[in-house]
Design a protein around this motif. Structure first.
Motif, PDB file in Angstrom:
ATOM      1  N   ASN A   1      -1.872  -3.681   4.463  1.00  0.00           N
ATOM      2  CA  ASN A   1      -1.906  -2.376   3.790  1.00  0.00           C
ATOM      3  C   ASN A   1      -0.773  -2.207   2.774  1.00  0.00           C
ATOM      4  O   ASN A   1      -0.335  -1.085   2.487  1.00  0.00           O
ATOM      5  CB  ASN A   1      -1.842  -1.246   4.831  1.00  0.00           C
ATOM      6  CG  ASN A   1      -2.361   0.075   4.267  1.00  0.00           C
ATOM      7  OD1 ASN A   1      -3.264   0.082   3.434  1.00  0.00           O
ATOM      8  ND2 ASN A   1      -1.777   1.182   4.707  1.00  0.00           N
TER       9      ASN A   1
ATOM     10  N   SER B   1      -1.217  -0.189  -0.565  1.00  0.00           N
ATOM     11  CA  SER B   1      -1.104   1.273  -0.531  1.00  0.00           C
ATOM     12  C   SER B   1       0.199   1.736  -1.181  1.00  0.00           C
ATOM     13  O   SER B   1       0.298   2.871  -1.658  1.00  0.00           O
ATOM     14  CB  SER B   1      -1.169   1.781   0.916  1.00  0.00           C
ATOM     15  OG  SER B   1      -0.063   1.294   1.669  1.00  0.00           O
TER      16      SER B   1
ATOM     17  N   THR C   1      -9.582  -1.404  -3.376  1.00  0.00           N
ATOM     18  CA  THR C   1      -8.745  -0.226  -3.116  1.00  0.00           C
ATOM     19  C   THR C   1      -9.233   0.966  -3.942  1.00  0.00           C
ATOM     20  O   THR C   1     -10.217   0.878  -4.667  1.00  0.00           O
ATOM     21  CB  THR C   1      -7.279  -0.527  -3.501  1.00  0.00           C
ATOM     22  OG1 THR C   1      -7.199  -0.676  -4.935  1.00  0.00           O
ATOM     23  CG2 THR C   1      -6.794  -1.810  -2.850  1.00  0.00           C
TER      24      THR C   1
END
Length: 524
Positions: free
Chosen positions: A210, A213, A251
């Protein structure tokens, strides 16, 4: 360091180290061993720590050690001196810290025992110190740290060090970014981008951790334009990496970029970079496999809408929009998407390509049209589907009919009669379009175009000569493959093209002999 390793005359060491560091060519193991026999590593390290108040001693010894450790013999000694590598990574001297980072890289490069090298890195807590160098070192130290960590990521056990299983680990890149300064955070993000290029497996680990992000959060933060722009530059780099583009497309970054493009309150430079990143991402064939058609159309509509708003302007943002459309159009799927969008995004490109009112805008549009026409694509990927081809043909004829030139051939000629920059873009555009029968007919119907592209004296620069010649070759290839080859009225065109291609691009002449100049002497 023991006193026994202190050297009585540091200047002697300085002179020898300088000769070694500046020796031309690649130094072999024998040269490294000979030097270390005269000046053992403990002596050099001791001198480096004390510096002995001799000017340039530190920089010379650093350069010397760097070359020593690049040899297999020198690198074999690194495991014995890991304690000093550890100290070097902590020191205040940026030169020594940079050397220490590079020394770890040499250990990973030349070590024949991966397990032992990784164990040394773990035992001496080297990775944590590399991260400290990344966020707190100067530019050279940070760059050396990144390169070393990239090498570490090339080993399966190295991946486990860089990406710990627990999210609360101090070395977790997400935690490091959150507790770092603005500059440190950008450096961590830069490291993440560089790691994407190592392998698809590393890219997968990054995505699953992740870490992307962090970029999404940075792009969506409107309060710090400079930081957002820095992250966008990293995204632009990431979009060019095959593995990066694939995971980037999974994403919400594409949606965030679209919102920036359509936000008039945003800084112009942010909108421009958002368009360029989107264009680069959609030009990546691999990334498009993971992006659905509605998302692609949303991006195209956002860029096209902004270009429509800027239609009468000649600005950097307008150029960025045109370039982004050109990037999308460089792939066969992208070109078809642009031409079949409603309304077609290519209409702005074609209008600007033949508009002399804005030189930089016209230049960007001509290059974009060349991409859409297929100039950068492989021969079998130039022609689009029938609907897209018809859209392209129709729009070019419509623009011509509204102009004083009336025909596409008139538009093409007007481009080739402009300044060198515009001509070069025009050559690219024609080279892409001419594989189409309607365009070939337009080109052949205008003798002035044939004269320009077959005249070796038209251009005076190397890039200009090559662009003209490539255009000439493209026209000839299309001509000899078409029905026009048998038209007796075009025999002159065929002959000019054949002769021009045979002569080559560089100012070839039919008569190469030096001509004598005879003149009477002046008398006073």
């Amino acid at each position: 360091m023991d006193e026994e390793f202190a050297i009585a005359d540091p200047t002697q060491l300085l002179d020898s180290a300088s000769d070694f560091a500046n020796h031309p060519g690649v130094l072999n193991d024998a040269a490294a061993k000979d030097f270390l026999d005269r000046y053992p590593l403990p002596v050099i390290i001791n001198a480096l720590q004390t510096k002995a108040h001799v000017p340039s001693l530190e920089s010379t010894l650093v350069a010397c050690l760097e070359r020593i450790f690049q040899t297999k013999y020198g690198a074999s000694l690194i495991p014995q001196y890991m304690a000093f590598v550890q100290v070097g990574l902590k020191t205040k001297s940026q030169l020594v810290r940079c050397l220490a980072c590079k020394t770890v890289a040499c250990l990973l490069d030349i070590s024949g025992d991966e397990t032992h090298a990784i164990e040394l890195i773990v035992d001496y807590e080297i990775y944590q110190l590399l991260l400290d160098c990344l966020v707190a070192g100067n530019e050279q130290v940070a760059a050396a740290s990144v390169e070393t960590i990239k090498k570490l990521a090339g080993f399966p056990k190295g991946i486990d060090i860089i990406f710990p299983a627990k999210d609360d680990e101090a070395t977790h890149l997400g935690n490091l970014a959150s507790r770092s300064s603005s500059l440190g955070r950008i450096r961590v993000l830069s490291l993440i981008v560089k790691l994407f290029s190592v392998s698809s497996s590393v890219a997968s680990v990054i995505y699953n951790s992740n870490l992307l992000s962090l970029m999404e959060a940075g792009v969506s933060n409107p309060d710090d334009t400079l930081a957002t722009l820095s992250i966008m530059e990293l995204l632009y780099e990431l979009a060019e990496i095959q593995h990066g583009a694939e995971f980037l497309s999974k994403t919400t970054l594409l949606q965030l970029l679209c919102s920036i493009i359509g936000n008039s309150a945003m800084e112009t430079i942010l909108r421009s970079r958002a368009m360029m990143i989107s264009g680069r991402l959609l030009s990546n064939e691999n990334a498009r496999m993971f992006i659905d058609e509605p998302s692609i159309n949303t991006v195209i509509s956002a860029i096209d809408g902004r270009l429509g708003f800027l239609e009468s302007q000649d600005t950097d943002e307008c150029e960025s929009a045109l370039e982004a459309l050109g990037q999308i159009g460089s792939s066969i799927q992208g070109a078809a998407s642009l031409l079949l969008s409603v309304p077609s995004a290519v209409r702005h490109v074609i209008d600007a390509a033949f508009d002399k009112q804005g030189c930089s805008k016209q230049l960007a549009a001509l290059h974009a049209l060349a991409n859409i026409a297929g100039e950068p694509r492989a021969e079998h990927n130039i022609i689009l589907n029938s609907n897209a081809e018809e859209s392209l043909r129709r729009m070019i004829y419509e623009v011509a009919s509204r102009s004083s030139k009336l025909t596409p051939s008139g538009l093409f000629l007007s481009v080739l009669q402009q300044a060198a920059e515009i001509r070069l873009a025009g050559y690219r555009m024609i080279a892409g379009l001419v594989v189409r029968p309607w365009c070939l007919m337009e080109i052949c119907s205008k003798p002035e175009i044939i004269d320009i592209v077959t005249d070796a004296t038209t251009e005076s620069t190397k890039i200009g000569m090559e662009a003209r010649y490539n255009c000439c070759k493209a026209i000839r290839k299309a001509f000899i493959s078409s029905k026009l080859i048998g038209d007796p009225t075009l025999a002159g065109v065929a002959g000019k093209l054949e002769e021009a291609v045979r002569r080559g691009p560089y100012l070839a002449r039919k008569q190469q002999e030096t001509q004598p100049v005879v003149m009477t002497a002046e008398r006073f």
